[in-house]
Design an enzyme around this catalytic site. Structure first.
Site, PDB file in Angstrom:
ATOM      1  N   GLY A   1       1.092   6.148   0.926  1.00 55.91           N
ATOM      2  CA  GLY A   1       1.462   7.034  -0.337  1.00 55.91           C
ATOM      3  C   GLY A   1       2.294   6.170  -1.297  1.00 55.91           C
ATOM      4  O   GLY A   1       2.537   5.239  -0.889  1.00 55.91           O
ATOM      5  N   SER A   2       3.052   7.052  -1.871  1.00 52.05           N
ATOM      6  CA  SER A   2       3.798   6.567  -2.993  1.00 52.05           C
ATOM      7  C   SER A   2       4.444   7.510  -4.022  1.00 52.05           C
ATOM      8  O   SER A   2       3.810   8.550  -4.226  1.00 52.05           O
ATOM      9  CB  SER A   2       3.131   5.458  -3.997  1.00 52.05           C
ATOM     10  OG  SER A   2       2.249   4.530  -3.157  1.00 52.05           O
TER      11      SER A   2
END
Length: 802
Positions: A230-231
């Site tokens: 994710g980010s």
């Protein structure tokens, strides 16, 4: 695309470090690559060369020096040789997807290798195939990697993980392209490896057609951005900054081990390229970074990049299928790999794999078993033809504005499963959802979804279409780089002067002042509940622009963006912690009903009431709340007092439904769980959340995705022991600020440090900095690099072949 040219004096200064470019004859060097690798603090290499081949040469040598064991292991994987070296039943890493055994991994990769797909893509002209600069970079990378291995020798490698190992070998360009391709399809074909290598036609009577049962919990993990990759990314433009033209935060969340690690570098070809940032191991490029005028980052995107088709088999022969009423034979391929047995002998293992014109037969995906009978399911990966990803990232490195970043994305369409967030010197904040997306329109979903598809699409966005009708195939837009994809003009983009942001939700609330709507459902939903981390990202931006977050002034700067990330504030805590403390105080006689019986929670109430709602190292109460919050997702009907309201997507859902027995039980069980692990309810987070590096315990701040903390950290919890190690979370973090003139200012952190080698001085140095919330000041200009007090360099010239 040409980059900004350096001033003549700067070019001459740099060229002076490269004596081989003084004359054309010297430059040719019998076609031998050359590079200078200059190291500054924390082992960051600044690689200087006269061309892309030389740049790749320096890159390959330097990255092998830091991480050769991880890289060598990845090349064993894509060469389908894990069973040969480790045995067929050995567990295998999930760096290229999900798989249970070495044998299944090898069968999958050997099938890919036998198909020649990577060689075919390598031979195509750009944009479908790699551009000349990419090919040159990879060629140099291979030479540099092999140079390091040759100079050092396998038996003298410093990393004990592969010292003397028989599986460490020189590599080829094909190895590198295979590894990059494997990573790109890792979220597609790689996520269902076991299902692709196990299905076999029925031996007896063909089973009747039935809609497969779906485990929603398992199927949902396919799109759980907090469990794998994710980010967060925020770009603030000229109207959202203070004392700057733009500021960008890049904060990808990836695993802390394996080949999906970032590695930091600066790559310079005087007068042509000057880019700084990080790339994933095995990718000789800067994937997230900045040059003099543009900064960019990526976030894992919402669209599922693959789909299934349901085919009706021919009643007379289950290895044939009906398409528009015509019986068509499947194709089969016998795949053979070599496997080491318990006695040390090596035995060939063969399996027949089946495929159709729509894709390979598949027997299972997460949450669903797909039996082969009157119907059969086949799989299509939209990234199967994507070997052009480095064309995109090389284009970013030379871009001079966010509009040029947009042009690169439209020309190459090589981003596999990522959003792009960028900022530039002109003060633009840019978001793009231009990537590889299957061309499945809402109309096609309505007309062609099977009964399974209707279930799966609601759960995780996977389209399952009726493959027995040719009209149900994926479409193609005229501006798509390859067939089967939505074209860039059908994908969302947004440029603003205040800010854009993404935290792995769909494009809808990139900026709530300008919602992005009207896009096909396969791109992700609009008007639906956002994750707590998306809420925290937007709330943090809005408060910073309003000067309402307790930090000085209003608007983002290099300093305030850095501080916002490491505040470690929790959106879930903000919305529920006060209610949880009040619930605790209201339990009769301080006793709550837990799953295993009554639990005295009296001690927990003042701890939770006094908690600062953050996940910093000194936070007391954060461990208790984290264990409580992990259970709230299992509360039937949800734990919220106020449900989600599309008219207030950032403020809802809100409040804790404290009257629900399941919520009360979750709290009691959290208290009991900490006690069983011997952890005081008011213990500081840093005492019980850490990572171990070469025997050293390093405290780590942050919290899991579900808590709504920007600085995601995923520890492994072991019953009776507590958090035993951090395995995932913030990785290469950068904050980049552009002024109207001058060089960019940047701060970076590689949370797990540059090298996986426990003997390296750069195995844990940045991890210690991360523990203290201390940033590395980036050195980008020649003056900054030269001023490093630890500056050292290696000059590399490949020897002429004998």
């Amino acid at each position: 695309m040409p980059g900004r040219r350096l001033p003549a004096a700067a070019v001459l200064f740099l060229l002076a470090a490269l004596p081989w470019v003084a004359t054309p004859a010297a430059a040719s060097g019998a076609d031998r690559p050359h590079a200078v690798v200059r190291y500054t603090e924390y082992g960051v290499p600044h690689i200087l060369a006269a061309d892309h081949r030389g740049l790749g040469y320096g890159y390959g040598y330097a990255v092998a020096r830091d991480n050769i064991c991880i890289l060598a292991d990845s090349y064993v994987t894509v060469s389908a040789q894990r069973s040969l070296f480790h045995g067929p039943a050995a567990p295998t890493r999930s760096d290229f997807g999900r798989v249970t055994t070495a044998l299944n991994s090898d069968l999958y990769f050997q099938n890919l290798n036998d198909s020649g797909v990577v060689e075919r893509l390598m031979s195509l002209p750009a944009p479908l195939g790699p551009e000349r600069e990419v090919t040159d970079m990879v060629r140099g990378y291979v030479t540099g990697y092999n140079r390091y291995l040759r100079d050092t020798g396998v038996d003298a490698l410093t990393d004990p993980a592969c010292r003397g190992a028989d599986w460490v070998r020189p590599i080829t360009e094909l190895d590198v392209f295979r590894a990059m391709h494997a990573f790109v399809i890792g979220s597609g074909s790689g996520s269902v490896i076991d299902g692709l290598v196990t299905p076999q036609p029925p031996a007896g009577p063909v089973p009747p057609t039935a809609t497969p049962a779906v485990s929603a919990e398992q199927a949902r993990t396919v799109r759980d951005s907090g469990a794998d990759r994710g980010s967060n990314a925020v770009a603030a433009g000229r109207d959202g900054t203070s004392g700057a033209r733009s500021v960008l935060l890049g904060n990808p969340h990836y695993g802390w081990s394996g080949v999906a690690r970032f590695w930091q570098s600066q790559l310079t070809i005087p007068g042509r390229l000057n880019v700084s940032g990080a790339g994933l191991l095995g990718f000789p490029a800067v994937l997230i970074g900045h040059n003099r005028d543009v900064a960019w980052s990526h976030t894992v995107s919402t669209p599922t990049t693959y789909g299934l088709f349901e085919l009706t088999t021919d009643p007379a022969d289950p290895t044939r299928y009906l398409r528009d009423g015509v019986s068509t034979p499947m194709t089969s391929r016998t795949v053979t790999v070599r496997a080491k047995q318990a006695d040390g002998s090596v035995t060939p293992v063969s399996r027949t794999l089946w495929s159709t014109e729509l894709g390979p037969v598949i027997g299972a995906i997460p949450g669903v078993t797909l039996p082969w009978g009157a119907t059969v399911h086949v799989f299509r990966d939209a990234n199967a033809g994507n070997l052009r990803m480095l064309n995109t990232w090389f284009g970013f490195g030379a871009a001079r504005s966010t509009s040029e970043v947009d042009q690169v994305l439209r020309r190459t369409q090589g981003v596999p499963w990522l959003n792009t967030v960028a900022s530039d010197r002109a003060g633009n904040a840019y978001y793009s959802g231009i990537q590889v997306v299957p061309h499945v329109t809402d109309e096609r979903l309505a007309a062609c979804s099977t009964a399974l598809g209707q279930q799966l699409f609601r759960i995780n966005g996977t389209p399952v279409l009726d493959g027995s009708r040719a009209a149900c195939a994926w479409g193609t837009d005229p501006d798509a780089v390859e067939s089967g994809l939505f074209g860039p003009s059908r994908l969302p983009t947004l440029t603003r002067a205040d800010y854009v942001a993404n935290a792995n939700d769909s494009a809808w609330l990139t900026n709530p002042a300008q919602p992005l709507t009207g896009y096909p459902a396969v791109l992700g939903a609009a008007g639906t509940q956002r994750s707590a981390r998306t809420q925290q990202t937007i709330v943090s931006a809005q408060r910073r622009l309003a000067g309402a977050d307790g930090l000085p002034g209003a608007g983002f700067s290099l300093d305030t963006m850095s501080r916002v990330l490491f505040s470690d504030d929790s959106r879930v805590a903000e919305l529920t912690a006060a209610d949880a403390a009040a619930m605790c105080a209201a339990f009769p006689d301080g006793v709550a009903a837990g799953a295993a019986g009554p639990v005295d929670v009296t001690e927990a109430c003042p701890v939770l009431a006094a908690w600062d709602r953050s996940f910093r190292l000194d936070s007391r109460g954060s461990l208790l709340f984290a264990r409580f919050a992990t259970r709230l997702g299992a509360v039937p009907g949800g734990p919220w007092a106020t449900p989600f309201d599309p008219a207030d997507p950032i403020g809802t859902p809100a409040g804790l439904a404290t009257a629900k027995p399941a919520v009360q039980r979750a709290f009691a069980d959290a208290v009991a769980e900490l006690r069983s692990a011997g952890i005081a309810l008011d213990a500081p987070l840093g005492d019980h959340q850490s990572v171990t590096r070469a025997g050293e315990t390093i405290p780590v701040h942050g919290a899991p995705h579900a808590l709504g903390v920007l600085n995601v950290i995923t520890p492994t919890w072991r019953a009776g022991a507590g958090n035993v190690d951090v395995v995932h979370g913030s990785s290469f973090i950068q904050v980049v600020e552009f002024g109207a003139t001058g060089a960019p200012r940047a701060r970076t952190l590689l949370t797990y440090s540059q090298s996986a080698d426990p003997t390296s001085p750069h195995h844990a140095d940045q991890t210690r900095l991360f523990s203290r919330s201390t940033w590395v000041t980036s050195r980008f200009t020649e003056r900054e690099i030269a001023a490093s007090p630890v500056l050292s360099q290696i000059r590399l010239t490949e020897r002429a072949p004998r």
